[in-house]
Design an enzyme around this catalytic site. Structure first.
Site, PDB file in Angstrom:
ATOM      1  N   ASP A   1       0.747   0.610  15.384  1.00  0.00           N
ATOM      2  CA  ASP A   1       0.659  -0.781  15.819  1.00  0.00           C
ATOM      3  C   ASP A   1      -0.803  -1.213  15.843  1.00  0.00           C
ATOM      4  O   ASP A   1      -1.633  -0.599  16.503  1.00  0.00           O
ATOM      5  CB  ASP A   1       1.286  -0.940  17.207  1.00  0.00           C
ATOM      6  CG  ASP A   1       1.627  -2.399  17.505  1.00  0.00           C
ATOM      7  OD1 ASP A   1       1.741  -3.185  16.545  1.00  0.00           O
ATOM      8  OD2 ASP A   1       1.775  -2.744  18.691  1.00  0.00           O
TER       9      ASP A   1
ATOM     10  N   HIS B   1      -4.352 -13.560  20.357  1.00  0.00           N
ATOM     11  CA  HIS B   1      -3.742 -12.713  21.398  1.00  0.00           C
ATOM     12  C   HIS B   1      -4.801 -11.816  22.029  1.00  0.00           C
ATOM     13  O   HIS B   1      -4.871 -11.699  23.259  1.00  0.00           O
ATOM     14  CB  HIS B   1      -2.622 -11.870  20.780  1.00  0.00           C
ATOM     15  CG  HIS B   1      -2.078 -10.807  21.692  1.00  0.00           C
ATOM     16  ND1 HIS B   1      -1.211 -11.080  22.728  1.00  0.00           N
ATOM     17  CD2 HIS B   1      -2.285  -9.461  21.727  1.00  0.00           C
ATOM     18  CE1 HIS B   1      -0.908  -9.951  23.359  1.00  0.00           C
ATOM     19  NE2 HIS B   1      -1.539  -8.960  22.776  1.00  0.00           N
TER      20      HIS B   1
ATOM     21  N   GLU C   1       6.616  -8.876  22.312  1.00  0.00           N
ATOM     22  CA  GLU C   1       5.436  -9.176  21.503  1.00  0.00           C
ATOM     23  C   GLU C   1       5.898  -9.553  20.100  1.00  0.00           C
ATOM     24  O   GLU C   1       6.602  -8.781  19.446  1.00  0.00           O
ATOM     25  CB  GLU C   1       4.465  -7.979  21.448  1.00  0.00           C
ATOM     26  CG  GLU C   1       3.726  -7.764  22.765  1.00  0.00           C
ATOM     27  CD  GLU C   1       2.567  -6.787  22.678  1.00  0.00           C
ATOM     28  OE1 GLU C   1       2.482  -6.028  21.688  1.00  0.00           O
ATOM     29  OE2 GLU C   1       1.737  -6.786  23.622  1.00  0.00           O
TER      30      GLU C   1
ATOM     31  N   GLU D   1       5.462  -9.873  16.393  1.00  0.00           N
ATOM     32  CA  GLU D   1       4.604  -9.229  15.388  1.00  0.00           C
ATOM     33  C   GLU D   1       5.244  -9.268  14.001  1.00  0.00           C
ATOM     34  O   GLU D   1       6.462  -9.359  13.861  1.00  0.00           O
ATOM     35  CB  GLU D   1       4.353  -7.746  15.764  1.00  0.00           C
ATOM     36  CG  GLU D   1       3.724  -7.585  17.139  1.00  0.00           C
ATOM     37  CD  GLU D   1       3.107  -6.210  17.379  1.00  0.00           C
ATOM     38  OE1 GLU D   1       2.852  -5.492  16.393  1.00  0.00           O
ATOM     39  OE2 GLU D   1       2.884  -5.883  18.556  1.00  0.00           O
TER      40      GLU D   1
ATOM     41  N   ASP E   1       7.531  -5.746  19.688  1.00  0.00           N
ATOM     42  CA  ASP E   1       6.949  -4.597  20.391  1.00  0.00           C
ATOM     43  C   ASP E   1       7.169  -4.817  21.898  1.00  0.00           C
ATOM     44  O   ASP E   1       6.265  -5.229  22.616  1.00  0.00           O
ATOM     45  CB  ASP E   1       5.454  -4.510  20.043  1.00  0.00           C
ATOM     46  CG  ASP E   1       4.748  -3.363  20.769  1.00  0.00           C
ATOM     47  OD1 ASP E   1       5.423  -2.406  21.159  1.00  0.00           O
ATOM     48  OD2 ASP E   1       3.511  -3.448  20.921  1.00  0.00           O
TER      49      ASP E   1
ATOM     50  N   ARG F   1       4.730  -4.413  31.090  1.00  0.00           N
ATOM     51  CA  ARG F   1       3.346  -4.748  31.457  1.00  0.00           C
ATOM     52  C   ARG F   1       2.863  -4.019  32.707  1.00  0.00           C
ATOM     53  O   ARG F   1       1.673  -3.700  32.818  1.00  0.00           O
ATOM     54  CB  ARG F   1       3.210  -6.259  31.662  1.00  0.00           C
ATOM     55  CG  ARG F   1       3.525  -7.082  30.443  1.00  0.00           C
ATOM     56  CD  ARG F   1       2.595  -6.770  29.296  1.00  0.00           C
ATOM     57  NE  ARG F   1       2.890  -7.626  28.141  1.00  0.00           N
ATOM     58  CZ  ARG F   1       2.453  -7.368  26.922  1.00  0.00           C
ATOM     59  NH1 ARG F   1       1.727  -6.287  26.676  1.00  0.00           N
ATOM     60  NH2 ARG F   1       2.756  -8.176  25.933  1.00  0.00           N
TER      61      ARG F   1
ATOM     62  N   GLN G   1       2.195  -0.500  31.688  1.00  0.00           N
ATOM     63  CA  GLN G   1       1.014  -0.538  30.807  1.00  0.00           C
ATOM     64  C   GLN G   1      -0.282  -0.661  31.610  1.00  0.00           C
ATOM     65  O   GLN G   1      -1.263   0.046  31.342  1.00  0.00           O
ATOM     66  CB  GLN G   1       1.147  -1.727  29.845  1.00  0.00           C
ATOM     67  CG  GLN G   1       0.060  -1.798  28.772  1.00  0.00           C
ATOM     68  CD  GLN G   1       0.265  -2.987  27.830  1.00  0.00           C
ATOM     69  OE1 GLN G   1       1.255  -3.709  27.918  1.00  0.00           O
ATOM     70  NE2 GLN G   1      -0.685  -3.177  26.924  1.00  0.00           N
TER      71      GLN G   1
ATOM     72  N   LYS H   1       5.334   1.194  25.871  1.00  0.00           N
ATOM     73  CA  LYS H   1       5.697   0.642  24.565  1.00  0.00           C
ATOM     74  C   LYS H   1       6.765   1.462  23.853  1.00  0.00           C
ATOM     75  O   LYS H   1       7.441   0.960  22.965  1.00  0.00           O
ATOM     76  CB  LYS H   1       4.461   0.622  23.657  1.00  0.00           C
ATOM     77  CG  LYS H   1       3.281  -0.146  24.195  1.00  0.00           C
ATOM     78  CD  LYS H   1       3.429  -1.615  23.925  1.00  0.00           C
ATOM     79  CE  LYS H   1       2.130  -2.350  24.228  1.00  0.00           C
ATOM     80  NZ  LYS H   1       2.191  -3.751  23.808  1.00  0.00           N
TER      81      LYS H   1
ATOM     82  N   GLU I   1       0.786 -13.850  28.026  1.00  0.00           N
ATOM     83  CA  GLU I   1      -0.110 -14.976  27.753  1.00  0.00           C
ATOM     84  C   GLU I   1       0.465 -16.289  28.290  1.00  0.00           C
ATOM     85  O   GLU I   1      -0.248 -17.088  28.885  1.00  0.00           O
ATOM     86  CB  GLU I   1      -0.323 -15.097  26.233  1.00  0.00           C
ATOM     87  CG  GLU I   1      -1.057 -13.934  25.633  1.00  0.00           C
ATOM     88  CD  GLU I   1      -0.892 -13.894  24.136  1.00  0.00           C
ATOM     89  OE1 GLU I   1       0.022 -13.195  23.646  1.00  0.00           O
ATOM     90  OE2 GLU I   1      -1.660 -14.575  23.431  1.00  0.00           O
TER      91      GLU I   1
HETATM   92 CA    CA Z   1       1.803  -4.653  20.048  1.00  0.00          CA
END
Ligand code: CA
Length: 432
Positions: free
Chosen positions: A132, A139, A204, A206, A238, A242, A245, A258, A379
Site C-alpha cells: 500500500d 490525504h 480508505e 484507493e 483499505d 483508526r 492504528q 489494516k 478527514e
Molecule cells: Ca491506505
C-alpha cells in the site's frame, strides 16, 4: 469523433452501460451455481465465459485465453501486453454489433453469456504480495495536519513514493462482509491501553494496481519500462481501524489496524481500456524538488496519470429499510496522485525487490483538496470532531455495524464511450 461513431455491441445491455460497454472488456474470475471458478469478461449485464468460447480464439488471443485457466489470472498477467492486446482485439471483434460470429455465439446463449447477477465473483488472481502506497498528497496533507498542523508533510514525501508491505491473505472481493476488528487502543487521557472492538472504523478510497510481468530478484524495472509491467486496475478499500492504528503505528507503521480485510472490485480494467483517459501528470508546485532520475521519464510525465472519477457511498441499515438513497461521502479523482503508477513500480523494484504477476498495489487514499472530496472519515470528521448527518436522521463519525460502503469509478471523455470499474462493496458486521 462523436458519440454516434462509438461501436456498439450485439449484447444490447452493454450499449450505454455505466461500467461495462464494449470499450471496457475487463477480466475477472466468476462461478455459476457452485461451479469451479473460471475466467470471464464483463460485457453489459453479462459475463462472457472465456473458456466456453475457447473455439472462437486462435493464435496469440487463444494463448491468452488458455493462460486464464484455473480460476486465476496470474499466468495471463505474466504474458504481458502483446497477448493482452490480441485478446482485447478479438473480444472486440466477437462482441461488436457487426460480428460475423454473432449468430453462433447467440445460439450458445447463457452457455457463453450468463447473466452477471446469477454469478459469484472471486479474486481475479492469487495475490502473493500486497503493497500500500501513500501517493494521494491531499490525504497525506489532511491527515498530517491533524497530527502536525505546522508540518503536515514529512520531508521525504516529495522524494520517495512512500509505501508499506500490506497483508495479502485478507484481501477479499466486493461483497465480503467486514468483521469489526478487535485490538488494543489507548483511550483519550489514559496511559494504559484497553482491549476490545474497534470504535473508529473507517474506509480508505484507493486505486488498486495489478502487476503484470515482474522482475528477477536483484533486477530493477526502469521507469521507462514500468508501464509495461502493469496489467490493470481495480478499486480498493483499505478498511482502517483508526483507534488501533493510533496506538500501534509508531515506530513501524500500520499493522493490525489494516490487515483484518482489504476489499477490491473484482474486475481487472486493463491499461488498454484506460488509454483514452490518460493525462499528463500535473506539474509539481513551484519549490517542489524534481524526482530523482530513476523516477523521471518524459513519456510518463506526459501521459502517466489518469482521469478517473472516484465515488464513495454510504448506506446504513436504517436507510436501507427506509429505502433512502445512498449518501455520497466522497467524490474525488485519480488526478490527486503525487506519483504515477509507473513511479510506484520503478521505486518498488529499484532495490532489487522482486515483483510478481498478480502482486497488488494500493495507491493510498485519493482525496481531493476540498470538502466533499475527502477519501476517508478521518478527514471528513477531522478525526471524529465533526458529525455527518444522514437523511435517516442518524449521524456518523465512524462506521457502525450494518453500514455499507460502496466505491465506484467512472471515466468519461468527449468522443469516447464512458467506462466504469464496477463496484467495491462491504458491509460492517459486529465484532465476534
Ligand atoms: Ca491506505
Amino acid at each position: 469523433m462523436t458519440q454516434s461513431t462509438i461501436i456498439r455491441s450485439w449484447v444490447t445491455s452493454a450499449n450505454g452501460h455505466r461500467d461495462f460497454p464494449l470499450q471496457n472488456l475487463p477480466l475477472g474470475v466468476f462461478s455459476l451455481n457452485g461451479s469451479a471458478p473460471r475466467s470471464g469478461v464483463a460485457i453489459g449485464e453479462h459475463i462472457f465465459d472465456l473458456h466456453a468460447a475457447l473455439d472462437f480464439f486462435e493464435g496469440q488471443a487463444r494463448g491468452a485465453v488458455e493462460a486464464t485457466a484455473g480460476g486465476q489470472l496470474n499466468a495471463f498477467f505474466d504474458l504481458g501486453r502483446g497477448p493482452r492486446i490480441a485478446l482485447r482485439e478479438r473480444l472486440f471483434e466477437l462482441l461488436s454489433e457487426g460480428s460475423t460470429l454473432r449468430g453462433k455465439l447467440e445460439a450458445l446463449g447463457a452457455k457463453v453469456l450468463p447473466l452477471a447477477a446469477d454469478c459469484q465473483m472471486h479474486l481475479p488472481a492469487k495475490i502473493n504480495d500486497y503493497t500500500d502506497f501513500y501517493v494521494g498528497i491531499e490525504h497525506a496533507q489532511n491527515v498530517g495536519k491533524l497530527f502536525r498542523p505546522e508540518n503536515p508533510l514529512l520531508p521525504n514525501y516529495k522524494y520517495v513514493p512512500i509505501g508499506y508491505h500490506g497483508r495479502a491473505s485478507t484481501i477479499r472481493p466486493s461483497g465480503t462482509d467486514v468483521r469489526r476488528p478487535k485490538g488494543q487502543t489507548l483511550p483519550a487521557g489514559q496511559t494504559e491501553p484497553t482491549f476490545g472492538p474497534c470504535a473508529r472504523l473507517d474506509y480508505e478510497l484507493e486505486l488498486g494496481i495489478w502487476i503484470g510481468q515482474g522482475n528477477a530478484m536483484g533486477d530493477s524495472i526502469a521507469i521507462g519500462d514500468a508501464a509495461e509491467h502493469i496489467a490493470g486496475f481495480c478499486l480498493l478499500n483499505d478498511w482502517s481501524a483508526r483507534d488501533i492504528q493510533a496506538w500501534e503505528y509508531q515506530p513501524l507503521g500500520p499493522f493490525l489496524s489494516k490487515s483484518f480485510i482489504t476489499s477490491i472490485s473484482p474486475w481487472v480494467v486493463t491499461a488498454e481500456a484506460l488509454e483514452p483517459f490518460r493525462k499528463a501528470q500535473p506539474a509539481r508546485p513551484e519549490g517542489d524538488p524534481q524526482p530523482l532520475s530513476y523516477l523521471s521519464d518524459t513519456r510518463d510525465q506526459a501521459a502517466g496519470a489518469f482521469d478517473i472519477e472516484l465515488e464513495v457511498l454510504l448506506t446504513t441499515q436504517t436507510m436501507r429499510e427506509q429505502n433512502l438513497p445512498a449518501h455520497r461521502l466522497t467524490l474525488s479523482n485519480t488526478r490527486h496522485m503525487y506519483w504515477t503508477v509507473a513511479q510506484m513500480v520503478a521505486h518498488h523494484s529499484v532495490n532489487g525487490c522482486q515483483l510478481q504477476a498478480g502482486d497488488l498495489f494500493g495507491s493510498g487514499t485519493l482525496s481531493g483538496p476540498e470538502a466533499g472530496q475527502f477519501g476517508s472519515l478521518l478527514e471528513i470528521t477531522e478525526g471524529g470532531k465533526k458529525s455527518i448527518e444522514l437523511a435517516s436522521g442518524e449521524v456518523r463519525k465512524f462506521l457502525e455495524d450494518g453500514d455499507e460502503i460502496i466505491l465506484r469509478a467512472r471515466c468519461t471523455r468527449d468522443g469516447f464511450a464512458s467506462i466504469g470499474f464496477g463496484e467495491c462493496r462491504g458491509t460492517v458486521v459486529a465484532a465476534r
